[in-house]
Design a protein around this motif. Sequence first.
Motif, PDB file in Angstrom:
ATOM      1  N   GLU A 121      10.749  65.352   8.938  1.00  0.00           N
ATOM      2  CA  GLU A 121      11.544  64.675   9.970  1.00  0.00           C
ATOM      3  C   GLU A 121      11.883  63.236   9.606  1.00  0.00           C
ATOM      4  OE1 GLU A 121      10.175  64.940  13.999  1.00  0.00           O
ATOM      5  OE2 GLU A 121       9.635  67.048  13.778  1.00  0.00           O
ATOM      6  N   ASN A 122      11.028  62.607   8.803  1.00  0.00           N
ATOM      7  CA  ASN A 122      11.279  61.205   8.443  1.00  0.00           C
ATOM      8  C   ASN A 122      12.278  61.054   7.294  1.00  0.00           C
ATOM      9  OD1 ASN A 122       9.541  62.189   6.470  1.00  0.00           O
ATOM     10  ND2 ASN A 122       8.433  60.262   6.269  1.00  0.00           N
ATOM     11  N   VAL A 123      12.786  62.171   6.771  1.00  0.00           N
ATOM     12  CA  VAL A 123      13.793  62.121   5.715  1.00  0.00           C
ATOM     13  C   VAL A 123      15.156  62.409   6.334  1.00  0.00           C
ATOM     14  CG1 VAL A 123      14.622  63.183   3.578  1.00  0.00           C
ATOM     15  CG2 VAL A 123      12.169  62.816   3.918  1.00  0.00           C
ATOM     16  N   ASN A 124      16.048  61.451   6.187  1.00  0.00           N
ATOM     17  CA  ASN A 124      17.404  61.594   6.682  1.00  0.00           C
ATOM     18  C   ASN A 124      18.270  62.079   5.521  1.00  0.00           C
ATOM     19  OD1 ASN A 124      19.895  61.388   7.903  1.00  0.00           O
ATOM     20  ND2 ASN A 124      19.912  59.151   7.942  1.00  0.00           N
ATOM     21  N   PHE A 125      18.919  63.228   5.673  1.00  0.00           N
ATOM     22  CA  PHE A 125      19.793  63.742   4.620  1.00  0.00           C
ATOM     23  C   PHE A 125      21.157  64.058   5.209  1.00  0.00           C
ATOM     24  CE2 PHE A 125      17.935  67.411   6.601  1.00  0.00           C
ATOM     25  CZ  PHE A 125      18.904  68.397   6.546  1.00  0.00           C
ATOM     26  N   GLU A 126      22.177  63.834   4.409  1.00  0.00           N
ATOM     27  CA  GLU A 126      23.540  64.093   4.858  1.00  0.00           C
ATOM     28  C   GLU A 126      24.402  64.497   3.668  1.00  0.00           C
ATOM     29  OE1 GLU A 126      27.330  61.889   6.972  1.00  0.00           O
ATOM     30  OE2 GLU A 126      25.643  60.669   6.297  1.00  0.00           O
ATOM     31  N   GLU A 127      25.064  65.617   3.800  1.00  0.00           N
ATOM     32  CA  GLU A 127      26.056  66.021   2.819  1.00  0.00           C
ATOM     33  C   GLU A 127      27.416  65.727   3.440  1.00  0.00           C
ATOM     34  OE1 GLU A 127      27.172  69.628  -0.201  1.00  0.00           O
ATOM     35  OE2 GLU A 127      25.159  69.449   0.650  1.00  0.00           O
ATOM     36  N   ARG A 128      28.058  64.688   2.915  1.00  0.00           N
ATOM     37  CA  ARG A 128      29.363  64.282   3.437  1.00  0.00           C
ATOM     38  C   ARG A 128      30.455  65.075   2.719  1.00  0.00           C
ATOM     39  NH1 ARG A 128      28.528  57.724   3.345  1.00  0.00           N
ATOM     40  NH2 ARG A 128      26.724  57.726   4.755  1.00  0.00           N
ATOM     41  N   ILE A 129      31.161  65.884   3.473  1.00  0.00           N
ATOM     42  CA  ILE A 129      32.244  66.673   2.919  1.00  0.00           C
ATOM     43  C   ILE A 129      33.495  65.803   2.916  1.00  0.00           C
ATOM     44  CG2 ILE A 129      33.607  68.785   3.146  1.00  0.00           C
ATOM     45  CD1 ILE A 129      30.577  69.154   2.457  1.00  0.00           C
ATOM     46  N   LEU A 130      34.097  65.664   1.738  1.00  0.00           N
ATOM     47  CA  LEU A 130      35.234  64.765   1.571  1.00  0.00           C
ATOM     48  C   LEU A 130      36.577  65.457   1.799  1.00  0.00           C
ATOM     49  CD1 LEU A 130      33.906  62.976  -1.645  1.00  0.00           C
ATOM     50  CD2 LEU A 130      33.587  62.310   0.764  1.00  0.00           C
ATOM     51  N   ASP A 131      36.596  66.780   1.664  1.00  0.00           N
ATOM     52  CA  ASP A 131      37.842  67.525   1.819  1.00  0.00           C
ATOM     53  C   ASP A 131      37.515  69.017   1.924  1.00  0.00           C
ATOM     54  OD1 ASP A 131      40.592  68.057   1.909  1.00  0.00           O
ATOM     55  OD2 ASP A 131      40.809  68.062  -0.269  1.00  0.00           O
ATOM     56  N   PRO A 135      34.659  69.078  -2.044  1.00  0.00           N
ATOM     57  CA  PRO A 135      34.035  67.936  -2.715  1.00  0.00           C
ATOM     58  C   PRO A 135      33.087  67.239  -1.733  1.00  0.00           C
ATOM     59  CG  PRO A 135      36.431  67.893  -2.926  1.00  0.00           C
ATOM     60  CD  PRO A 135      36.104  68.955  -1.931  1.00  0.00           C
ATOM     61  N   TYR A 136      31.979  66.727  -2.258  1.00  0.00           N
ATOM     62  CA  TYR A 136      30.973  66.140  -1.363  1.00  0.00           C
ATOM     63  C   TYR A 136      30.229  64.987  -2.019  1.00  0.00           C
ATOM     64  CZ  TYR A 136      27.247  68.285  -4.133  1.00  0.00           C
ATOM     65  OH  TYR A 136      26.401  68.615  -5.156  1.00  0.00           O
ATOM     66  N   GLU A 137      29.540  64.229  -1.172  1.00  0.00           N
ATOM     67  CA  GLU A 137      28.555  63.229  -1.578  1.00  0.00           C
ATOM     68  C   GLU A 137      27.292  63.529  -0.791  1.00  0.00           C
ATOM     69  OE1 GLU A 137      31.512  59.421  -2.401  1.00  0.00           O
ATOM     70  OE2 GLU A 137      30.551  59.630  -0.435  1.00  0.00           O
ATOM     71  N   PHE A 138      26.145  63.496  -1.465  1.00  0.00           N
ATOM     72  CA  PHE A 138      24.883  63.817  -0.800  1.00  0.00           C
ATOM     73  C   PHE A 138      24.022  62.561  -0.730  1.00  0.00           C
ATOM     74  CE2 PHE A 138      20.669  65.567  -0.187  1.00  0.00           C
ATOM     75  CZ  PHE A 138      20.917  66.603   0.694  1.00  0.00           C
ATOM     76  N   TYR A 139      23.579  62.252   0.494  1.00  0.00           N
ATOM     77  CA  TYR A 139      22.787  61.047   0.748  1.00  0.00           C
ATOM     78  C   TYR A 139      21.399  61.421   1.244  1.00  0.00           C
ATOM     79  CZ  TYR A 139      27.124  58.435   0.388  1.00  0.00           C
ATOM     80  OH  TYR A 139      28.295  57.879  -0.071  1.00  0.00           O
ATOM     81  N   ILE A 140      20.404  60.706   0.743  1.00  0.00           N
ATOM     82  CA  ILE A 140      19.033  60.828   1.234  1.00  0.00           C
ATOM     83  C   ILE A 140      18.616  59.446   1.702  1.00  0.00           C
ATOM     84  CG2 ILE A 140      16.630  61.362   0.661  1.00  0.00           C
ATOM     85  CD1 ILE A 140      17.705  63.320  -1.449  1.00  0.00           C
ATOM     86  N   ASN A 141      18.224  59.362   2.976  1.00  0.00           N
ATOM     87  CA  ASN A 141      17.865  58.081   3.590  1.00  0.00           C
ATOM     88  C   ASN A 141      18.936  57.020   3.320  1.00  0.00           C
ATOM     89  OD1 ASN A 141      15.516  59.154   4.700  1.00  0.00           O
ATOM     90  ND2 ASN A 141      14.357  58.724   2.843  1.00  0.00           N
ATOM     91  N   SER A 142      20.183  57.413   3.526  1.00  0.00           N
ATOM     92  CA  SER A 142      21.368  56.550   3.419  1.00  0.00           C
ATOM     93  C   SER A 142      21.696  56.098   2.001  1.00  0.00           C
ATOM     94  CB  SER A 142      21.242  55.320   4.328  1.00  0.00           C
ATOM     95  OG  SER A 142      21.076  55.740   5.666  1.00  0.00           O
ATOM     96  N   GLU A 143      21.003  56.620   0.993  1.00  0.00           N
ATOM     97  CA  GLU A 143      21.311  56.281  -0.394  1.00  0.00           C
ATOM     98  C   GLU A 143      21.948  57.480  -1.081  1.00  0.00           C
ATOM     99  OE1 GLU A 143      18.441  54.311  -2.843  1.00  0.00           O
ATOM    100  OE2 GLU A 143      17.525  53.314  -1.110  1.00  0.00           O
ATOM    101  N   LEU A 144      23.014  57.214  -1.849  1.00  0.00           N
ATOM    102  CA  LEU A 144      23.698  58.275  -2.562  1.00  0.00           C
ATOM    103  C   LEU A 144      22.761  58.901  -3.591  1.00  0.00           C
ATOM    104  CD1 LEU A 144      26.372  59.798  -3.085  1.00  0.00           C
ATOM    105  CD2 LEU A 144      26.927  58.006  -4.747  1.00  0.00           C
ATOM    106  N   SER A 145      22.540  60.191  -3.479  1.00  0.00           N
ATOM    107  CA  SER A 145      21.690  60.933  -4.412  1.00  0.00           C
ATOM    108  C   SER A 145      22.528  61.551  -5.534  1.00  0.00           C
ATOM    109  CB  SER A 145      20.938  62.039  -3.667  1.00  0.00           C
ATOM    110  OG  SER A 145      20.333  62.937  -4.560  1.00  0.00           O
ATOM    111  N   HIS A 146      23.598  62.242  -5.144  1.00  0.00           N
ATOM    112  CA  HIS A 146      24.477  62.883  -6.112  1.00  0.00           C
ATOM    113  C   HIS A 146      25.785  63.274  -5.424  1.00  0.00           C
ATOM    114  CE1 HIS A 146      22.200  66.224  -4.273  1.00  0.00           C
ATOM    115  NE2 HIS A 146      23.283  66.952  -4.470  1.00  0.00           N
ATOM    116  N   CYS A 147      26.711  63.759  -6.222  1.00  0.00           N
ATOM    117  CA  CYS A 147      27.993  64.197  -5.693  1.00  0.00           C
ATOM    118  C   CYS A 147      28.421  65.433  -6.469  1.00  0.00           C
ATOM    119  CB  CYS A 147      29.045  63.093  -5.812  1.00  0.00           C
ATOM    120  SG  CYS A 147      29.325  62.564  -7.516  1.00  0.00           S
ATOM    121  N   GLY A 148      29.504  66.038  -6.035  1.00  0.00           N
ATOM    122  CA  GLY A 148      30.006  67.213  -6.730  1.00  0.00           C
ATOM    123  C   GLY A 148      30.972  67.987  -5.868  1.00  0.00           C
TER     124      GLY A 148
END
Length: 149
Positions: free
Chosen positions: A83-93, A108-121
């Motif tokens: 629960e203390n880990v915030n994750f978000e996969e931001r879909i760009l299109d 296409p996406y950007e993946f964030y863990i605790n508001s920091e960019l982890s990876h994209c693809g």
Amino acid sequence: MKTIFTLICILSFFNLKAQEPEQAKEVVVAFFNAFHQQDTLAMKELMYDSVKMQSIGMSKDGELKLSTSSFDSFLKSIAGIPENVNFEERILDYQTRSDALMANVWTPYEFYINSELSHCGVNNFQMIWDEGSWKIFYIVDTRNRQSCD
């Protein structure tokens, strides 16, 4: 008899054309809504009977790597995020194509863990029209940790 056959063909054509690309996109949107809520039951409802999942990326040694995982292990990993880990996969299109019984949604996406960019693809969802709705049967993604510009 020929008239009945022609009528059946016309009705079949319109029935198969009823599956619009927008409906396939809605399944992917629902998938990510359930993903962010860690609702594995809702995710399962969007899937076909069997699902294949793969990822393409580079190993630490710079080698191309294609990895395969089971959908069940994916669900366990999502459910297991603390629960203390915030994750978000931001879909760009969303780029969607369909042809009667098959659809493809490219995201296409950007993946964030605790508001920091982890990876994209890019995610690529393959779907099948089954019993009146689109179902996901294959997901492949790329994972880039180097350049996400």
